[in-house]
Design an enzyme around this catalytic site. Sequence first.
Site: not given
Length: 476
Positions: A14, A79, A104-105, A152, A282, A296, A331
């Site tokens: 995609y 880690h 820090t991370s 409608h 089809s 889709r 992630r």
Amino acid sequence: MSHEHYDNPLVSRYASKAMSALWSPQVRHATWRKLWVALAEAEHELGLPVSQSQIDELKSRLEDIDFAAAARYEKELRHDVMAHVHAWGDQCPSARPIIHLGATSCYVTDNADLILMRQGMEMLRDKLVATIDRLSKFAVEYKDLPCLGYTHLQPAQPTTVGKRATLWCYDLVLDLEDLEHRIENLRFRGAKGTTGTQATFLTLFNGDHAKVEELDRRVAEKMGFAQRCAVTGQTYTRKLDVQILDVLDGIAQSAHKTGTDLRILQSNKEIEEPFEKQQIGSSAMAYKRNPMRSERMCSLARFVSSVTASIGQTVATQWMERTLDDSAVRRLSIPQAFLATDAILILYRNVVDGLVVYPKVITQRLAAELPFMATEEILMEGVRAGGDRQDLHERVRIHSHEAARQVKEHGLPNDLIERLKGDAAFAKVDLGAALDARRFVGRAPEQVEQFVSEIITSIRQRYQSTLGLAAEELKV
């Protein structure tokens, strides 16, 4: 390509190669390294014991990532950030002691996410602009073609094919405004330290608050950000993720509405999405021309909406300065939301580029309902000709109901006009002129022209360089 393991269809079927590449390990971890270099440069500039030779060594191996070594370290250390610190340190032994100094991370993980999301939004923006441009051209081409309006999902006052297309287009214009706003105002996490207090950096700079603040500013500037989060915990507030994904969800909602409209119109044989010469609709019913692109598009749109919901739940469950239960869901959700939105816009552009309009069918469907819609006009003409309004209204009511009964019960054509022609009370009314569909579309053609002039022209002027970009190939 391996056929023995699950393959994410967003990548294989995609989304574009460019969007898939953006979220690749190579780009992500190279971005981590760029952030580490920016931190080292700022620390060097502000007087910490970080040498230019160490920075040069880091830059020399910036893109050369040993993923196998990182995987070995991660298996041992459990880690991911420290695994990459060690793998890069092996490649740059003299710089090893200063990689990640004071950080820090989340310095690399969060800031990298913001960088990637900004680039992703810019890629989506270009596709969105191209789709707006193409859809507005379609609107102009068919601005004068009357068609049956629906409220409608029931026949209502006529509009034009072009005017309806502006409804689809305006939704995308509003999405573009949101996207531009988020790109322009995206904030950088910066160098905020372990729990957002910058305590470690304050220690490194011997209590010099001004230098700590300047470090934060310089790192953001080096990474191309004018704005920074005013405060953070260990992470930037996950509210930023929601704000960004809400824009993607808005694009998905717009595409779903258009896709649904086109599926209904294709069922009515009024407008069809592209259908290639060898395409099979089809496996059983060989005559079918199914609107698979629009279907889709709707399917992917629902996926984006579901992903956005999970990010909202993540914001609500971030305790205190942070919890790690945001990691796995982010992630998965953030890259896939971008990939799916990218795929939606590829489909949208493909559909708009190849729309097929059937004016005779559109006119026929309108003609079948127009006599009922013309009755108010006919009634007014009868009054102008000297008739009694209440008497004429009753006659129109009786004739309309009888005509409708013939249509519904016997499948006969709508013969309301013939019935009125046979009624002496309407002898002075030009019933033929009353059925001119152009009399019932109001300002629809003028609204299309005004929409393009006032809204689309400025978009085209802002994005002239992107309008000539070729459409992405539809993979399946």
